[in-house]
Write a protein that holds these residues in place. Structure first.
Motif, mmCIF file in Angstrom:
data_model
loop_
_atom_site.group_PDB
_atom_site.id
_atom_site.type_symbol
_atom_site.label_atom_id
_atom_site.label_comp_id
_atom_site.label_asym_id
_atom_site.label_seq_id
_atom_site.Cartn_x
_atom_site.Cartn_y
_atom_site.Cartn_z
ATOM 1 N N VAL A 1 0.840 -1.200 0.000
ATOM 2 C CA VAL A 1 0.000 0.000 0.000
ATOM 3 C C VAL A 1 0.873 1.247 0.000
ATOM 4 C CG1 VAL A 1 -1.728 1.289 1.309
ATOM 5 C CG2 VAL A 1 -1.928 -1.194 1.093
ATOM 6 N N VAL A 2 1.986 1.241 0.750
ATOM 7 C CA VAL A 2 2.925 2.369 0.702
ATOM 8 C C VAL A 2 3.517 2.486 -0.703
ATOM 9 C CG1 VAL A 2 5.095 3.289 1.623
ATOM 10 C CG2 VAL A 2 3.446 2.187 3.155
ATOM 11 N N GLY A 3 3.824 1.332 -1.322
ATOM 12 C CA GLY A 3 4.377 1.351 -2.667
ATOM 13 C C GLY A 3 3.421 1.885 -3.711
ATOM 14 N N MET A 4 2.097 1.832 -3.442
ATOM 15 C CA MET A 4 1.124 2.392 -4.380
ATOM 16 C C MET A 4 1.391 3.866 -4.638
ATOM 17 S SD MET A 4 -2.417 0.674 -3.035
ATOM 18 C CE MET A 4 -3.436 1.754 -4.043
ATOM 19 N N ALA A 5 1.863 4.587 -3.623
ATOM 20 C CA ALA A 5 2.161 6.011 -3.785
ATOM 21 C C ALA A 5 3.568 6.238 -4.318
ATOM 22 C CB ALA A 5 1.968 6.740 -2.455
ATOM 23 N N LEU A 6 4.527 5.395 -3.903
ATOM 24 C CA LEU A 6 5.903 5.574 -4.356
ATOM 25 C C LEU A 6 6.072 5.190 -5.821
ATOM 26 C CD1 LEU A 6 7.886 4.167 -1.294
ATOM 27 C CD2 LEU A 6 7.580 6.561 -1.935
ATOM 28 N N PHE A 7 5.312 4.186 -6.261
ATOM 29 C CA PHE A 7 5.420 3.694 -7.634
ATOM 30 C C PHE A 7 4.050 3.823 -8.298
ATOM 31 C CE2 PHE A 7 8.376 1.436 -4.887
ATOM 32 C CZ PHE A 7 9.588 1.710 -5.500
ATOM 33 N N ARG A 8 3.654 5.058 -8.530
ATOM 34 C CA ARG A 8 2.301 5.360 -8.980
ATOM 35 C C ARG A 8 1.996 4.759 -10.353
ATOM 36 N NH1 ARG A 8 -2.828 6.571 -7.398
ATOM 37 N NH2 ARG A 8 -3.856 7.972 -8.858
ATOM 38 N N ASP A 9 3.007 4.618 -11.208
ATOM 39 C CA ASP A 9 2.765 4.173 -12.574
ATOM 40 C C ASP A 9 2.625 2.662 -12.692
ATOM 41 O OD1 ASP A 9 5.369 3.887 -11.805
ATOM 42 O OD2 ASP A 9 6.224 4.282 -13.776
ATOM 43 N N MET A 10 2.729 1.928 -11.591
ATOM 44 C CA MET A 10 2.637 0.471 -11.639
ATOM 45 C C MET A 10 1.282 -0.021 -11.169
ATOM 46 S SD MET A 10 6.191 -1.145 -10.277
ATOM 47 C CE MET A 10 7.735 -0.863 -11.120
ATOM 48 N N PRO A 11 0.667 -0.961 -11.886
ATOM 49 C CA PRO A 11 -0.514 -1.633 -11.343
ATOM 50 C C PRO A 11 -0.137 -2.427 -10.098
ATOM 51 C CG PRO A 11 -0.240 -2.075 -13.702
ATOM 52 C CD PRO A 11 1.018 -1.428 -13.236
ATOM 53 N N MET A 12 -1.115 -2.691 -9.241
ATOM 54 C CA MET A 12 -0.835 -3.371 -7.986
ATOM 55 C C MET A 12 -0.231 -4.754 -8.210
ATOM 56 S SD MET A 12 -1.238 -1.715 -5.203
ATOM 57 C CE MET A 12 -1.381 -3.028 -4.002
ATOM 58 N N ARG A 13 -0.716 -5.498 -9.190
ATOM 59 C CA ARG A 13 -0.185 -6.835 -9.433
ATOM 60 C C ARG A 13 1.292 -6.761 -9.804
ATOM 61 N NH1 ARG A 13 -2.310 -10.501 -14.376
ATOM 62 N NH2 ARG A 13 -1.448 -8.718 -15.488
ATOM 63 N N GLN A 14 1.636 -5.804 -10.655
ATOM 64 C CA GLN A 14 3.040 -5.645 -11.047
ATOM 65 C C GLN A 14 3.864 -5.116 -9.884
ATOM 66 O OE1 GLN A 14 3.582 -3.088 -14.421
ATOM 67 N NE2 GLN A 14 5.803 -3.137 -14.309
ATOM 68 N N LEU A 15 3.264 -4.284 -9.045
ATOM 69 C CA LEU A 15 3.987 -3.686 -7.929
ATOM 70 C C LEU A 15 4.457 -4.741 -6.936
ATOM 71 C CD1 LEU A 15 4.850 -1.121 -6.351
ATOM 72 C CD2 LEU A 15 2.600 -1.171 -5.281
#
Length: 441
Positions: free
Chosen positions: A56-70
């Motif tokens: 969930v923290v990575g959702m903001a740090l890596f905005r251009d990635m879909p969750m599955r890829q993240l």
């Protein structure tokens, strides 16, 4: 390597007066958040709850990635037969995690990071700012029912919106407290009132004129020891001068309206405040404040202090324009996941700002708000991208290089604003045809 493990290495190249980041981001802290909120992984899954906190923290740090890829990119899953997880598994894992865990994560990390930073002080008061913003959520029936929409006489907004009010320390840009709620039911003043109990003593809070509510300001001041406030005087406000210290510095008394006395518990009949005025350029600026001691709080500084309120506007710009890359609509389609996403975004923002503060204090006479968020965040997130694939033995060298780059992100001194505010015309998608002259009828 997990994102949390990579971040732990930052301590090796930070100034001595900072506590270890392993103490702030260790797995035990995540486990404590899960236990405090009663969230646990009942059976072994490819996406355990402690991994999902970092996702969930990575959702903001890596905005251009879909969750599955993240989660695959950050290696946030247990080994299995497939190198990826199904999209439905990520959604289900986020639903099991909920919003309370991320809220608790924000509270614990915020307390630790804020206490470890040398923040700005003016006459032994820490300087805070409070302001609100609005976030746009996906257009789903659940979000619309929970958050509502703004509307005017012609139409309502195309998307549901959630209102947020933040309290921020102006030098570090660390968000110290936050409240959010339905845009249809909660005003900025209502949300700001919930921040009173979390406001530290010996502080000065700068408010925008939209928070001009005498009942709120009075409760803010008497809730603790030396919890002062400062706000522009409302245009047309009526007051009685009790003492004139100078032609531009007065002690005034303002009556509360019957509506205000009814809304705010134990509200007094009148509020005593200090009114300081100053000519800035061609404009007369009048500032109202609870700092009535003229010996301790000099008149010359009070009006200039209000300019620091702009720092929280800069913080919102950093979140929306740089972190979220101008993608104004959040990802989450359910209300609880919207709140979870916002808490994760605040944790990520404070994490970047904490790292930038360490960069700033490793230099001489540089404040954290002099570090370019755009450039530094792009660099830091790029390094986090690489850390996932770097061998552990090379991580200390990468971290050393990150701190050595600090001087490259120092901003020049800000220029004074020399043009008036104006509403710009919205760009048109297609060119407009100019009207023909002397058109025949």
């Amino acid at each position: 390597m997990f994102l949390s493990q990579a971040l732990e290495q930052l301590q090796e190249f930070t100034p001595d007066d900072f506590s270890k980041l392993p103490d702030l981001l260790e797995p035990e802290l995540v486990e404590q958040c899960l236990q405090d909120t009663g969230v646990t992984t009942v059976r072994k899954r490819r996406l355990p709850m402690d991994f999902m906190v970092w996702a969930v923290v990575g959702m903001a740090l890596f905005r251009d990635m879909p969750m599955r890829q993240l989660v695959s990119h950050l290696d946030l899953m247990l080994p299995g037969n497939r190198p990826y997880v199904a999209p439905s598994a990520v959604v289900q894992a986020r639903q099991r995690l909920g919003a309370d865990v991320m809220k608790r994560m924000f509270e614990l990390t915020n307390q630790l990071w804020f206490d470890k930073l040398p923040t700005s002080h003016w006459n032994n008061l820490s300087i805070l700012a409070v302001d609100g913003t609005v976030w746009r959520t996906p257009d789903t029936p659940e979000n619309s029912a929970s958050f509502g929409r703004t509307a005017n006489q012609l139409k309502e907004s195309d998307y549901p919106q959630i209102r947020m009010v933040n309290q921020m320390e102006v030098s570090s840009h660390l968000v110290t407290a936050t409240e959010f709620g339905s845009i249809a039911q909660a005003s900025e003043v209502d949300l700001a009132a919930k921040l009173i109990e979390r406001t530290p003593d010996h502080s000065l809070t700068l408010f925008d004129k939209g928070f001009y509510a005498l009942g709120l300001l009075e409760q803010w001041h008497r809730a603790g020891e030396e919890r002062h406030w400062l706000i522009p005087l409302r245009k047309g406000a009526q007051y009685t001068v009790k003492t004139s210290f100078s032609s531009t510095d007065k002690l005034v008394e303002i009556k509360l309206s019957p509506q205000a006395k009814k809304k705010w518990d134990n509200a007094p009949e009148t509020v005593e405040a200090r009114l300081v005025s100053k000519k800035v350029g061609k404009k007369d600026v009048a500032i109202l404040t609870s700092m009535t001691d003229t010996m301790r709080y000099p008149e010359a500084d009070i009006v200039d202090l209000y300019a620091h309120r702009w720092e929280i506007e800069q913080a919102y710009r950093e979140m929306k324009q740089y972190m979220l890359k101008n993608e104004l609509t959040l990802r989450s389609k359910r209300p609880e996941l919207v709140e979870q996403e916002l808490w994760g975004m605040l944790v990520a923002y404070n994490l970047l700002r904490y790292m930038m503060a360490q960069m700033a204090y490793s230099l001489k006479q540089v404040e954290p708000n002099q570090i370019s968020f755009k450039q530094a965040s792009h660099y830091l997130v790029g390094q986090l991208h690489m850390l996932v694939n770097i061998s552990p033995g090379k991580i200390p060298k990468v971290m050393e290089q990150m701190m050595e780059m600090a001087s490259a992100f120092v901003l020049p001194d800000r220029r004074e604003r020399h043009y008036p505010r104006a509403i710009k015309r919205r760009p048109q998608r297609y060119p407009m045809r100019s009207p023909r002259k002397n058109a025949s009828r």
